[in-house]
Write an enzyme that holds these catalytic residues in place. Structure first.
Site, short mmCIF file in Angstrom:
data_model
loop_
_atom_site.label_atom_id
_atom_site.label_comp_id
_atom_site.label_asym_id
_atom_site.label_seq_id
_atom_site.Cartn_x
_atom_site.Cartn_y
_atom_site.Cartn_z
N PRO A 265 0.55 -1.41 0.27
CA PRO A 265 0.16 0.01 0.15
C PRO A 265 0.77 1.48 -0.24
O PRO A 265 1.98 1.49 0.77
CB PRO A 265 -1.00 0.13 1.00
CG PRO A 265 -0.60 -1.05 2.42
CD PRO A 265 0.86 -1.62 1.14
N ASN A 266 0.60 2.41 -0.27
CA ASN A 266 1.48 3.27 -0.81
C ASN A 266 2.04 3.95 -1.95
O ASN A 266 2.86 4.39 -1.48
CB ASN A 266 0.49 4.11 0.16
CG ASN A 266 -0.53 4.33 0.98
OD1 ASN A 266 -1.39 4.74 0.55
ND2 ASN A 266 -0.32 3.54 2.81
N HIS B 98 12.71 -2.35 2.44
CA HIS B 98 12.04 -1.32 3.25
C HIS B 98 12.66 -0.08 3.30
O HIS B 98 13.83 -0.42 3.46
CB HIS B 98 11.92 -1.56 5.03
CG HIS B 98 10.36 -2.16 4.99
ND1 HIS B 98 9.58 -1.78 5.20
CD2 HIS B 98 11.14 -3.24 5.80
CE1 HIS B 98 8.87 -3.18 5.70
NE2 HIS B 98 10.28 -4.05 6.68
N ILE B 99 12.06 1.08 1.82
CA ILE B 99 13.17 2.12 2.13
C ILE B 99 13.53 2.75 3.38
O ILE B 99 14.23 3.15 2.79
CB ILE B 99 12.18 2.53 0.69
CG1 ILE B 99 12.08 2.29 -0.99
CG2 ILE B 99 13.12 4.54 0.33
CD1 ILE B 99 10.50 2.45 -1.04
N SER B 100 13.08 3.31 3.72
CA SER B 100 12.93 3.48 5.12
C SER B 100 13.77 2.79 6.13
O SER B 100 13.65 1.72 6.34
CB SER B 100 12.15 4.79 5.31
OG SER B 100 11.70 3.78 5.86
N GLU C 249 12.97 -9.44 2.85
CA GLU C 249 11.37 -8.35 3.09
C GLU C 249 12.07 -7.23 3.08
O GLU C 249 13.22 -6.47 3.19
CB GLU C 249 11.07 -8.39 4.53
CG GLU C 249 10.50 -7.02 5.36
CD GLU C 249 10.12 -7.28 6.94
OE1 GLU C 249 9.76 -6.48 7.19
OE2 GLU C 249 10.11 -8.14 7.35
N TYR D 184 11.66 8.95 1.85
CA TYR D 184 10.95 7.97 0.19
C TYR D 184 11.91 8.28 -0.94
O TYR D 184 11.49 7.95 -1.63
CB TYR D 184 9.27 7.85 0.05
CG TYR D 184 8.49 7.07 1.03
CD1 TYR D 184 9.12 5.57 1.83
CD2 TYR D 184 7.73 7.89 1.47
CE1 TYR D 184 8.11 5.06 2.27
CE2 TYR D 184 7.62 6.97 3.40
CZ TYR D 184 7.45 5.93 3.84
OH TYR D 184 6.84 5.48 4.08
N ARG E 217 11.83 5.32 13.30
CA ARG E 217 10.78 6.14 12.44
C ARG E 217 9.58 4.92 13.74
O ARG E 217 10.62 4.70 15.26
CB ARG E 217 10.33 5.19 11.49
CG ARG E 217 11.16 5.62 10.38
CD ARG E 217 10.66 5.64 8.97
NE ARG E 217 9.11 6.43 8.74
CZ ARG E 217 8.52 5.59 7.75
NH1 ARG E 217 8.42 5.27 6.93
NH2 ARG E 217 7.25 6.90 7.74
N ASP F 59 1.73 -15.37 6.96
CA ASP F 59 1.29 -16.92 6.85
C ASP F 59 1.39 -17.38 5.58
O ASP F 59 1.96 -18.53 4.68
CB ASP F 59 -0.34 -16.52 7.50
CG ASP F 59 -0.48 -17.37 8.80
OD1 ASP F 59 0.85 -17.59 9.41
OD2 ASP F 59 -1.82 -17.77 8.86
N ASN G 42 8.05 -5.31 -0.57
CA ASN G 42 8.02 -4.16 0.43
C ASN G 42 6.87 -4.68 0.88
O ASN G 42 5.88 -4.13 -0.31
CB ASN G 42 8.59 -3.10 -0.36
CG ASN G 42 8.34 -1.80 0.55
OD1 ASN G 42 7.93 -1.52 1.33
ND2 ASN G 42 9.12 -0.30 0.10
N ARG H 207 4.79 11.29 -2.99
CA ARG H 207 4.77 10.96 -1.39
C ARG H 207 5.95 10.79 -0.66
O ARG H 207 6.46 10.53 -0.57
CB ARG H 207 4.05 9.01 -1.01
CG ARG H 207 4.14 9.01 0.79
CD ARG H 207 3.83 7.37 0.20
NE ARG H 207 3.69 6.95 2.08
CZ ARG H 207 3.58 5.73 2.70
NH1 ARG H 207 4.15 5.06 2.17
NH2 ARG H 207 3.31 5.67 3.31
N ALA I 50 2.70 -0.54 5.01
CA ALA I 50 2.33 -1.04 6.51
C ALA I 50 1.57 -2.22 6.95
O ALA I 50 1.65 -2.40 8.22
CB ALA I 50 1.18 0.25 6.60
#
Length: 142
Positions: free
Chosen positions: A9-10, A97-99, A95, A22, A104, A84, A71, A17, A74
């Site tokens: 999402p997003n 993540h950009i940040s 997995e 990001y 955070r 699962d 990624n 954004r 949230a």
């Protein structure tokens, strides 16, 4: 080698954004750069804001691709169902993540999917995806 990149999402709004977190680069532009950097890798890209569609994509490619870079946005911090789904497939998942999620809000410090993944890469901007590609390539050559 076939690598599926899945963004949650997003992440369709990358480049627009919260550029302070990001960056200003859209994922589509980054994806083109990534493909040029790895001409021997077949990439596929999927993005959805819907948890069920992310799970469906994991099920679809989770038995036929060499690796998945996920990624989950949230959903990383809320989705037992994604964890699962990762456990249910054979393809290794990294997995990303950009940040730096640990720099955070505290609710971002817990991942519901990390224990199901081969590894986690966080905090290197869009370069997190390239690092995940390198990890999958190195795993394949061992």
């Amino acid at each position: 080698m076939k690598i599926q990149i899945i963004n949650g999402p997003n992440l369709n709004l990358l480049g627009k954004r919260e550029p302070g977190i990001y960056g200003n680069l859209s994922f589509d532009n980054y994806y083109e750069q990534l493909k040029k950097s790895y001409p021997d890798v077949e990439f596929d890209y999927f993005q959805s804001n819907t948890e069920g569609l992310l799970i469906d994509k994991l099920h679809e490619v989770g038995f036929s691709f060499s690796g998945i870079i996920l990624n989950a946005g949230a959903y990383t911090h809320t989705s037992v169902a994604l964890g699962d789904a990762i456990r249910a497939i054979n393809t290794p998942v990294i997995e990303v993540h950009i940040s730096n999620v640990h720099n955070r809000e505290s609710y971002r410090h817990v991942s519901m999917i990390a224990s199901a993944c081969l590894g986690t890469i966080s905090g290197f901007g869009m370069n997190s995806y390239r690092l995940a590609v390198e990890a999958l390539i190195n795993k394949e050559h061992k």
